[in-house]
Design a protein around this motif. Structure first.
Motif, PDB file in Angstrom:
ATOM      1  N   LEU A 123       3.475   6.779   2.950  1.00 43.19           N
ATOM      2  CA  LEU A 123       4.442   5.721   1.918  1.00 43.19           C
ATOM      3  C   LEU A 123       3.382   3.815   2.332  1.00 43.19           C
ATOM      4  CD1 LEU A 123       6.679   4.757   0.623  1.00 43.19           C
ATOM      5  CD2 LEU A 123       8.174   4.643   2.894  1.00 43.19           C
ATOM      6  N   ARG A 124       2.390   3.273   3.359  1.00 39.70           N
ATOM      7  CA  ARG A 124       1.675   2.477   3.098  1.00 39.70           C
ATOM      8  C   ARG A 124       1.552   2.385   1.538  1.00 39.70           C
ATOM      9  NH1 ARG A 124      -1.265   2.281   7.406  1.00 39.70           N
ATOM     10  NH2 ARG A 124       0.450   3.571   8.816  1.00 39.70           N
ATOM     11  N   ALA A 125      -0.127   3.829   1.784  1.00 36.75           N
ATOM     12  CA  ALA A 125      -0.949   3.666   0.566  1.00 36.75           C
ATOM     13  C   ALA A 125      -0.483   3.696  -0.671  1.00 36.75           C
ATOM     14  CB  ALA A 125      -0.900   5.097   0.810  1.00 36.75           C
ATOM     15  N   ALA A 126       1.037   4.023  -0.464  1.00 40.46           N
ATOM     16  CA  ALA A 126       1.585   4.542  -2.120  1.00 40.46           C
ATOM     17  C   ALA A 126       2.394   2.697  -2.070  1.00 40.46           C
ATOM     18  CB  ALA A 126       3.175   5.378  -2.318  1.00 40.46           C
ATOM     19  N   VAL A 127       3.128   2.037  -1.550  1.00 43.68           N
ATOM     20  CA  VAL A 127       3.025   0.364  -1.799  1.00 43.68           C
ATOM     21  C   VAL A 127       2.488   0.296  -1.753  1.00 43.68           C
ATOM     22  CG1 VAL A 127       3.812  -1.728  -0.113  1.00 43.68           C
ATOM     23  CG2 VAL A 127       5.386   0.546  -0.150  1.00 43.68           C
ATOM     24  N   ALA A 128       1.392  -0.104  -1.626  1.00 43.63           N
ATOM     25  CA  ALA A 128      -0.238  -0.671  -1.696  1.00 43.63           C
ATOM     26  C   ALA A 128      -0.878  -0.722  -2.699  1.00 43.63           C
ATOM     27  CB  ALA A 128      -1.513  -0.378  -0.351  1.00 43.63           C
ATOM     28  N   ALA A 129      -0.594   0.924  -3.778  1.00 37.38           N
ATOM     29  CA  ALA A 129      -0.926   1.334  -4.630  1.00 37.38           C
ATOM     30  C   ALA A 129       0.065   0.314  -5.865  1.00 37.38           C
ATOM     31  CB  ALA A 129      -0.872   2.293  -4.803  1.00 37.38           C
ATOM     32  N   HIS A 130       1.465   0.756  -5.359  1.00 34.20           N
ATOM     33  CA  HIS A 130       2.651  -0.170  -5.996  1.00 34.20           C
ATOM     34  C   HIS A 130       2.503  -1.213  -6.815  1.00 34.20           C
ATOM     35  CE1 HIS A 130       6.397  -2.295  -6.598  1.00 34.20           C
ATOM     36  NE2 HIS A 130       6.814  -0.817  -7.338  1.00 34.20           N
ATOM     37  N   GLN A 131       1.966  -2.440  -5.370  1.00 31.80           N
ATOM     38  CA  GLN A 131       1.825  -3.879  -5.647  1.00 31.80           C
ATOM     39  C   GLN A 131       0.778  -3.739  -6.431  1.00 31.80           C
ATOM     40  OE1 GLN A 131       5.045  -3.967  -4.919  1.00 31.80           O
ATOM     41  NE2 GLN A 131       4.472  -5.549  -3.360  1.00 31.80           N
ATOM     42  N   GLN A 132      -0.447  -2.770  -6.250  1.00 37.73           N
ATOM     43  CA  GLN A 132      -1.357  -3.391  -7.398  1.00 37.73           C
ATOM     44  C   GLN A 132      -1.714  -2.891  -8.970  1.00 37.73           C
ATOM     45  OE1 GLN A 132      -4.653  -4.134  -6.875  1.00 37.73           O
ATOM     46  NE2 GLN A 132      -5.468  -4.139  -8.927  1.00 37.73           N
ATOM     47  N   ARG A 133      -0.841  -2.485  -9.034  1.00 31.49           N
ATOM     48  CA  ARG A 133      -0.714  -1.737  -9.932  1.00 31.49           C
ATOM     49  C   ARG A 133       0.498  -2.848 -10.761  1.00 31.49           C
ATOM     50  NH1 ARG A 133       3.317   3.250 -12.670  1.00 31.49           N
ATOM     51  NH2 ARG A 133       4.101   3.729 -10.369  1.00 31.49           N
ATOM     52  N   PHE A 134       1.784  -3.308 -10.453  1.00 33.78           N
ATOM     53  CA  PHE A 134       2.313  -3.955 -11.076  1.00 33.78           C
ATOM     54  C   PHE A 134       1.395  -5.590 -11.106  1.00 33.78           C
ATOM     55  CE2 PHE A 134       4.618  -0.400 -10.468  1.00 33.78           C
ATOM     56  CZ  PHE A 134       4.950   0.215 -11.459  1.00 33.78           C
ATOM     57  N   TYR A 135       1.211  -5.764  -9.958  1.00 28.18           N
ATOM     58  CA  TYR A 135       1.117  -6.866  -9.777  1.00 28.18           C
ATOM     59  C   TYR A 135      -0.591  -7.277  -9.611  1.00 28.18           C
ATOM     60  CZ  TYR A 135       5.980  -6.940  -8.293  1.00 28.18           C
ATOM     61  OH  TYR A 135       6.470  -6.213  -8.934  1.00 28.18           O
ATOM     62  N   GLY A 136      -1.702  -6.190  -9.479  1.00 25.99           N
ATOM     63  CA  GLY A 136      -2.877  -6.960  -9.780  1.00 25.99           C
ATOM     64  C   GLY A 136      -2.910  -7.650 -10.715  1.00 25.99           C
ATOM     65  N   HIS A 137      -3.023  -7.560 -11.765  1.00 24.28           N
ATOM     66  CA  HIS A 137      -2.748  -8.466 -12.628  1.00 24.28           C
ATOM     67  C   HIS A 137      -3.267 -10.365 -12.390  1.00 24.28           C
ATOM     68  CE1 HIS A 137       0.999  -8.373 -13.113  1.00 24.28           C
ATOM     69  NE2 HIS A 137       1.312  -9.292 -14.694  1.00 24.28           N
ATOM     70  N   LEU A 138      -2.352 -10.322 -11.154  1.00 25.14           N
ATOM     71  CA  LEU A 138      -1.734 -11.572 -11.209  1.00 25.14           C
ATOM     72  C   LEU A 138      -3.242 -12.153  -9.687  1.00 25.14           C
ATOM     73  CD1 LEU A 138       2.008 -11.409 -10.950  1.00 25.14           C
ATOM     74  CD2 LEU A 138       0.484 -12.681 -12.592  1.00 25.14           C
ATOM     75  N   GLY A 139      -3.619 -11.002  -9.943  1.00 28.32           N
ATOM     76  CA  GLY A 139      -4.408 -11.381  -8.277  1.00 28.32           C
ATOM     77  C   GLY A 139      -3.926 -11.142  -6.902  1.00 28.32           C
ATOM     78  N   LEU A 140      -2.678 -10.081  -7.047  1.00 26.05           N
ATOM     79  CA  LEU A 140      -2.118  -9.827  -6.042  1.00 26.05           C
ATOM     80  C   LEU A 140      -2.632  -8.374  -5.519  1.00 26.05           C
ATOM     81  CD1 LEU A 140      -0.471 -11.021  -3.484  1.00 26.05           C
ATOM     82  CD2 LEU A 140       1.618 -10.020  -4.718  1.00 26.05           C
ATOM     83  N   SER A 141      -3.213  -7.561  -4.205  1.00 23.83           N
ATOM     84  CA  SER A 141      -2.760  -6.912  -3.707  1.00 23.83           C
ATOM     85  C   SER A 141      -2.688  -6.547  -2.138  1.00 23.83           C
ATOM     86  CB  SER A 141      -4.564  -6.204  -4.101  1.00 23.83           C
ATOM     87  OG  SER A 141      -5.529  -6.917  -3.629  1.00 23.83           O
ATOM     88  N   TYR A 142      -2.701  -5.550  -1.231  1.00 24.08           N
ATOM     89  CA  TYR A 142      -2.128  -5.696  -0.470  1.00 24.08           C
ATOM     90  C   TYR A 142      -3.407  -4.380   0.409  1.00 24.08           C
ATOM     91  CZ  TYR A 142       1.061  -8.851  -0.564  1.00 24.08           C
ATOM     92  OH  TYR A 142       1.612 -10.275  -0.666  1.00 24.08           O
ATOM     93  N   ASP A 143      -3.450  -4.588   1.507  1.00 27.39           N
ATOM     94  CA  ASP A 143      -4.204  -3.483   2.575  1.00 27.39           C
ATOM     95  C   ASP A 143      -3.591  -2.454   3.390  1.00 27.39           C
ATOM     96  OD1 ASP A 143      -7.383  -2.729   4.194  1.00 27.39           O
ATOM     97  OD2 ASP A 143      -5.425  -2.189   5.873  1.00 27.39           O
TER      98      ASP A 143
END
Ligand code: PLP
Length: 397
Positions: A71-91
C-alpha cells in the motif's frame, strides 16, 4: 461525583448532528441526504481483492506499523502518477504512513505537532472532527471564515483575513481542499498565497485532500507542490471517498520524513495499525487505470447537476460546488415561514415531516454560528433514482 465525567476539552462537543438527523430519517422514512456516504459500494474488483487478501491470510494479523509495503508503494505511485508533473513525489519507505482513515490521520497529526496553547487556523465552516481534535491536542482553534457570494454561488477565502489571523502563537494551518461542506476548490492563486504565508511565518500545514479526485470544475493542486511547502506540509488522503468504501477506514499521510516520524509517534498509540486485508485491496485500487478516476468524477458531477437543479427548482439558493459530495443551499429564498427565517436548525428538523428529506444545518460546522445560520447542506453521493425522488419531494415546499 460532583465532577462531570466528560473532561472540559470535549464537553463542548456533545453528540454529532449526524446521529440526530440519521435517527430522524429512520423514524420518518425520509431520504437521508445528511451524511456523506455513497449508497452503492466501490468497484467489484476491489471488493474481490479484499476477499482474496482475507482468504490468503494477508493482513489478518497486525500489519506493519507504517502500513503494508504494497500500500505504501501504491500511495507513492499514485502521488507520482497524478502530481509528478508538479514535481511532487514521495518515498514509500520514509514518506508514507497508512492510517485508520483520514480521521486518524488528522487526529495523529494534531496530537503530534501541537503543544498546549498553540493556535491552529482552520477554514470555517469546517469538517466536524477538526475542532474536537484540536481541543483534544490542547490547541486553540482560530477560524477563518469562507465568505459566500450569492451572485457567483461560490465561497471565497479572504486572504487578508487569513493573514490577520496569524499570530506569534500560530503553529499550523489546517487546510481542506476540495472543501467540505462548501464544495470550494482552492485556486492556484489562493494556494500560492497560503503557501507564501506559511513560508513567511514559518508555519506547518496539515492539508486534508480526501476529495482530491472529486473536482468537477478547475483542478486539484496539492499544497505540498508549492514552493517551500514540501518540508512543512502533511498531506492526507483516503480510500473512503476515492473508492466509495467509507467503512473500510483506510487513509494515508504523505510528508517529509521528519513529519512522518512525528505523526507516526502519535498514531502508534491510537490504533497502532488497522484494516490489514483492506490495505492490500486499496493498494490494488490505487493502481486502477485513469478511466476509473475520471469515471468517478463524471458520475458525481452528473449527480451534482441533478440535485442542484432539483434544489433550485424547489426554491433554494444553490451554491454550486466545484468539488466534493455536497451542495450548500441558502434557505432564505424559500420565504420566511418555510425557511424558519433563516434558521437552518429548525428548517432541518422540520424538513423530514414536510418533504421526507434529511439535510444538515451548516451552522454545526461554524464557531460563528450566525455566519452559517441560513445555510443547509445536502449530499449528492447517492443513486440517480434516489436524487430524483428527493428532488420531486422537495418540490412540495
Ligand atoms: C469524510 C471526510 C474525512 C474522513 O475520512 P475517513 O477516511 O473516512 O476517516 C476527513 N475529512 C473530510 C473533509 C471528509 O469529508
Amino acid at each position: 461525583m460532583d465532577r462531570p465525567l466528560l473532561n472540559h476539552r470535549l464537553a463542548a462537543f456533545g453528540t454529532t448532528i449526524f446521529a440526530e438527523m440519521s435517527a430522524l430519517a429512520q423514524r420518518t422514512g425520509s431520504i437521508n441526504l445528511g451524511q456523506g456516504f455513497p449508497d452503492t459500494d466501490g468497484p467489484e474488483e476491489v471488493r474481490e481483492a479484499a476477499v482474496r487478501a482475507l482468504r490468503d491470510g494477508r493482513g489478518n494479523q497486525y500489519p506493519p506499523g507504517p502500513g503494508v509495503p504494497e500500500l505504501r508503494a501504491a500511495v507513492a505511485a499514485h502521488q507520482q502518477r497524478f502530481y509528478g508533473h508538479l514535481g511532487l513525489s514521495y518515498d514509500p519507505d520514509t514518506e508514507v504512513l497508512v492510517t485508520a482513515g483520514a480521521t486518524e490521520a488528522i487526529a495523529a497529526s494534531l496530537l503530534a505537532l501541537l503543544e498546549p496553547g498553540d493556535e491552529v487556523i482552520a477554514l470555517e465552516p469546517y469538517y466536524d472532527s477538526y475542532a474536537a481534535c484540536i481541543a483534544m491536542a490542547g490547541g486553540r482553534r482560530v477560524p477563518v471564515t469562507l465568505r459566500p457570494s450569492a451572485e457567483t454561488g461560490t465561497y471565497h477565502l479572504d486572504l487578508d483575513e487569513l493573514r490577520d489571523a496569524i499570530t506569534d502563537d500560530t503553529r499550523l494551518i489546517l487546510l481542506n481542499t476540495p472543501h467540505n461542506p462548501t464544495g470550494t476548490v482552492l485556486s492556484r492563486d489562493e494556494l500560492a498565497a497560503v503557501a507564501a504565508l506559511a513560508v513567511e511565518r514559518d508555519l506547518l500545514v496539515i492539508t486534508d485532500e480526501v476529495y482530491e479526485h472529486l473536482v468537477f470544475e478547475g483542478e486539484h493542486l496539492p499544497l505540498a507542490s508549492f514552493p517551500g511547502m514540501r518540508e512543512r506540509t502533511v498531506t492526507i488522503g483516503s480510500a473512503g471517498k476515492t473508492f466509495s468504501f467509507t467503512g473500510w477506514k483506510v487513509g494515508w499521510v504523505t510528508a517529509a520524513p521528519a513529519l512522518i516520524t512525528a505523526v507516526r509517534s502519535a498514531k502508534q498509540f491510537l490504533t497502532y495499525v488497522s484494516a490489514g486485508p483492506f490495505q492490500y485491496a486499496v493498494a490494488e485500487a490505487l493502481a486502477l487505470p485513469d478511466s476509473y478516476f475520471t469515471g468517478l468524477r463524471d458520475d458525481l458531477r452528473a449527480k451534482r447537476d441533478i440535485l442542484a437543479a432539483g434544489l433550485a427548482d424547489a426554491g433554494f439558493g444553490v451554491y454550486r460546488p466545484a468539488g466534493t459530495y455536497f451542495i450548500t443551499t441558502d434557505i432564505r429564498p424559500l420565504g420566511a415561514e418555510l425557511s424558519h427565517e433563516g434558521d437552518g436548525f429548525a428548517f432541518c428538523r422540520s424538513l423530514p415531516e414536510r418533504a421526507g428529506v434529511v439535510a444538515i444545518p451548516n451552522a454545526v460546522f461554524y464557531d460563528h454560528q450566525d455566519q452559517g445560520a441560513p445555510f443547509v447542506r445536502f449530499a449528492f453521493c447517492k443513486s440517480v433514482s434516489v436524487l430524483e425522488e428527493a428532488a420531486g419531494r422537495l418540490k412540495r415546499l
